[in-house]
Design an enzyme around this catalytic site. Structure first.
Site, PDB file in Angstrom:
ATOM      1  N   ARG A  59      -4.596  -0.120   2.603  1.00 46.94           N
ATOM      2  CA  ARG A  59      -5.205  -1.330   3.589  1.00 46.94           C
ATOM      3  C   ARG A  59      -4.313  -2.174   4.468  1.00 46.94           C
ATOM      4  O   ARG A  59      -4.360  -2.080   5.546  1.00 46.94           O
ATOM      5  CB  ARG A  59      -5.924  -2.107   2.677  1.00 46.94           C
ATOM      6  N   THR A  60      -3.012  -2.412   3.719  1.00 48.17           N
ATOM      7  CA  THR A  60      -2.204  -3.317   4.514  1.00 48.17           C
ATOM      8  C   THR A  60      -1.441  -2.540   5.439  1.00 48.17           C
ATOM      9  O   THR A  60      -1.421  -3.078   6.557  1.00 48.17           O
ATOM     10  CB  THR A  60      -1.068  -3.725   3.469  1.00 48.17           C
ATOM     11  N   LYS A  87      17.971   9.912  -0.736  1.00 49.47           N
ATOM     12  CA  LYS A  87      19.195  10.586  -0.725  1.00 49.47           C
ATOM     13  C   LYS A  87      20.198   9.429  -1.225  1.00 49.47           C
ATOM     14  O   LYS A  87      21.673   9.862  -1.155  1.00 49.47           O
ATOM     15  CB  LYS A  87      19.914  11.163   0.522  1.00 49.47           C
ATOM     16  N   ARG A 109       7.120  -3.448   3.125  1.00 53.94           N
ATOM     17  CA  ARG A 109       6.558  -3.613   1.687  1.00 53.94           C
ATOM     18  C   ARG A 109       7.820  -3.021   0.815  1.00 53.94           C
ATOM     19  O   ARG A 109       8.473  -2.080   1.198  1.00 53.94           O
ATOM     20  CB  ARG A 109       5.406  -2.777   1.557  1.00 53.94           C
ATOM     21  N   HIS A 137       2.794 -11.985  -1.018  1.00 51.60           N
ATOM     22  CA  HIS A 137       2.250 -11.118   0.008  1.00 51.60           C
ATOM     23  C   HIS A 137       1.629 -12.101   1.103  1.00 51.60           C
ATOM     24  O   HIS A 137       0.273 -12.207   0.762  1.00 51.60           O
ATOM     25  CB  HIS A 137       1.039 -10.111  -0.504  1.00 51.60           C
TER      26      HIS A 137
END
Lengths: 309, 174
Positions: A59-60, A87, A109, A137
């Site tokens: 969604r975000t 890596k 995020r 958030h």
């Protein structure tokens, strides 16, 4: 006031009430834009935005990407899986490399709390926090409050809002608390004692362990997902017991004799915190939340991009 | 320009509109936010008084379409857009108070495309600052042309928002 007090959106706790009101009034206009036959405006056509997701999201990520495209920004996407992060490249190096390609804004995020804040101190770009661990958030909290405001009129003062479920692992809960308290709502948390963080009552919220009593008290209930993937130890005996104690079904709703508005930030564990009948029922505004999410994110991007260097 | 003069000018502009648009069955009036709304409302009211029925009226905000919004120190505040009809194949009449550089009108022409393809766009302004244009844009209906230099400001006030109808020119000092 027509400017935000902040250069980045790192969390609700850095915002002022006037910022939130400005974001809401701007989102009103963008909501109208995204309901037009042609849903695009050229405001950010000179900006490039990188969506950097070190954690999974549907969604975000889609909502941000759509918001960026509706504002005519150029968008690049990056997800940690399949990148050089595996890596051993550090966060600052990764982001600086992306910024070297002339990126103006970063939507990030990250699983670690404070990652967005750290990044904002290290690199020269506008940072928008799309979730950092169990910390904040902010755009989710803004769209939740905006959706509630849409349903109840402009004033949230005195409105009783319950946040129910896995508070401990939730960044949505913390941002929601800050945002709703600032708007003057009464907030109560409800969930098993193991999933409610200690000392959270110091934020000025009530705490309850009784779902039925909380439902009787509240006007709005925001159900949070049980975050199985973050649970390293057992926080409740069995999932069945959790459902019996804290899951909402239509029988419970009928017993209340009053309508309460149901929110959920998604993704829903259907049959755990909400049954399908409740999630798709008449009191649920879950899909409005998703629509509003695009408008809120457009407003945030527009307002953050709109200041002169 | 005082109240009486403004009223005469608005009456004249309405007559010109009626001449060109007959019964307005294919025409819509769009006020440009924020300053054109009061004038557009007034025009709407005058047209209805002269017997035009079912006049369609909308307001258009051009903030997101401006070419200069990041030149200002602060982001520009957006206003309400309310157009609850499709402008496809309609004759659109933009109404604004002052035509200055022409940039707002350019943005408005961009913005209206989101609501369909008008068959024609016309522009009505109360004041035309005719020597200040930065784009090749002219108004179809002009209340009064004004020769003001860039350091002067032309302010239009309406009874609905301020105390009285008037147009004033302010010279900036220093």
């Amino acid at each position: 006031m027509s400017a935000l007090s902040q250069k980045h959106l790192l969390g609700i706790k850095y915002l002022q009430l006037s910022d939130i009101e400005l974001i809401f009034s701007t989102a009103d206009e963008f909501l109208e834009v995204i309901r037009r036959p042609i849903k695009k405006v050229p405001s950010l056509r000179d900006k490039t935005i990188a969506n950097i997701f070190f954690e999974n999201s549907t969604r975000t990520k889609l909502s941000f990407e759509l918001a960026e495209k509706r504002l005519s920004a150029d968008v690049i996407n990056f997800s940690a899986s399949g990148s050089s992060v595996s890596k051993g490249e550090t966060l600052v190096d990764t982001v600086n490399n992306i910024l070297a390609m002339k990126v103006d804004m970063v939507v990030m995020r990250h699983p670690n709390p404070g990652a967005a804040h750290f990044l904002a101190t290290q690199v020269n770009a506008t940072i928008i926090n799309a979730g950092d661990g169990a910390h904040e958030h902010p755009t989710q909290a803004l769209l939740d409050a905006y959706s509630i405001r849409q349903k109840f009129g402009n004033n949230l003062k005195g409105l009783r809002i319950a946040i129910i479920g896995d508070i401990l692992h939730s960044r949505v809960a913390l941002s929601n608390i800050f945002c709703l308290k600032m708007l003057g709502a009464e907030v109560r948390l409800c969930g098993p004692a193991t999933l409610i963080p200690r000392y959270i009552d110091q934020l000025g919220v009530e705490i309850s362990y009784d779902l039925m009593e909380t439902l009787r008290w509240c006007d709005v209930a925001n159900f949070l997902r049980v975050q199985h993937e973050r649970m390293d130890v057992k926080y409740f005996p069995t999932l069945r017991e959790y459902i019996m104690q804290y899951g909402l079904n239509s029988q419970l709703l009928q017993k209340l004799n009053k309508p309460i508005t149901i929110l959920h930030p998604g993704p829903i564990n259907r049959g755990v915190e909400l049954t399908s009948q409740v999630a798709d029922g008449e009191h649920s505004i879950i899909l409005q939340q998703v629509e509003n999410g695009v408008a809120i994110r457009m407003a945030v991007l527009y307002l953050l991009a709109g200041t002169r260097e | 320009m005082n109240e009486q003069l403004m009223s005469i000018t608005l009456q004249r502009l309405c007559r010109q509109l009626i001449e060109n648009h007959n019964d307005f069955s294919k025409s819509v009036i769009i006020g440009l936010q924020p300053r054109g709304i009061a004038m557009a409302r007034r025009i709407q009211q005058l047209l209805e008084e002269s017997g035009v029925k079912k006049l369609r009226f909308g307001s258009l905000d051009i903030t997101f379409f401006r070419d200069d919004f990041r030149i200002h120190a602060k982001p520009l505040k957006a206003n309400e857009t309310r157009i609850d009809f499709v402008v496809e194949q309609q004759r659109v009449i933009f109404v604004d108070d002052v035509l200055y550089t022409g940039r707002s009108v350019r943005a408005a022409m961009d913005a209206i495309q989101s609501f369909g393809r008008p068959s024609q766009i016309e522009l009505m302004v109360l004041i035309d600052r005719r020597f200040s244009r930065q784009l090749p844009i002219q108004a179809t209906y002009i209340g009064r042309p004004v020769d003001a230099i860039a350091s002067e400001r032309v302010i239009v006030e309406w009874k609905e928002e301020n105390e009285k109808d008037q147009v004033i020119i302010i010279r900036h000092e220093g």
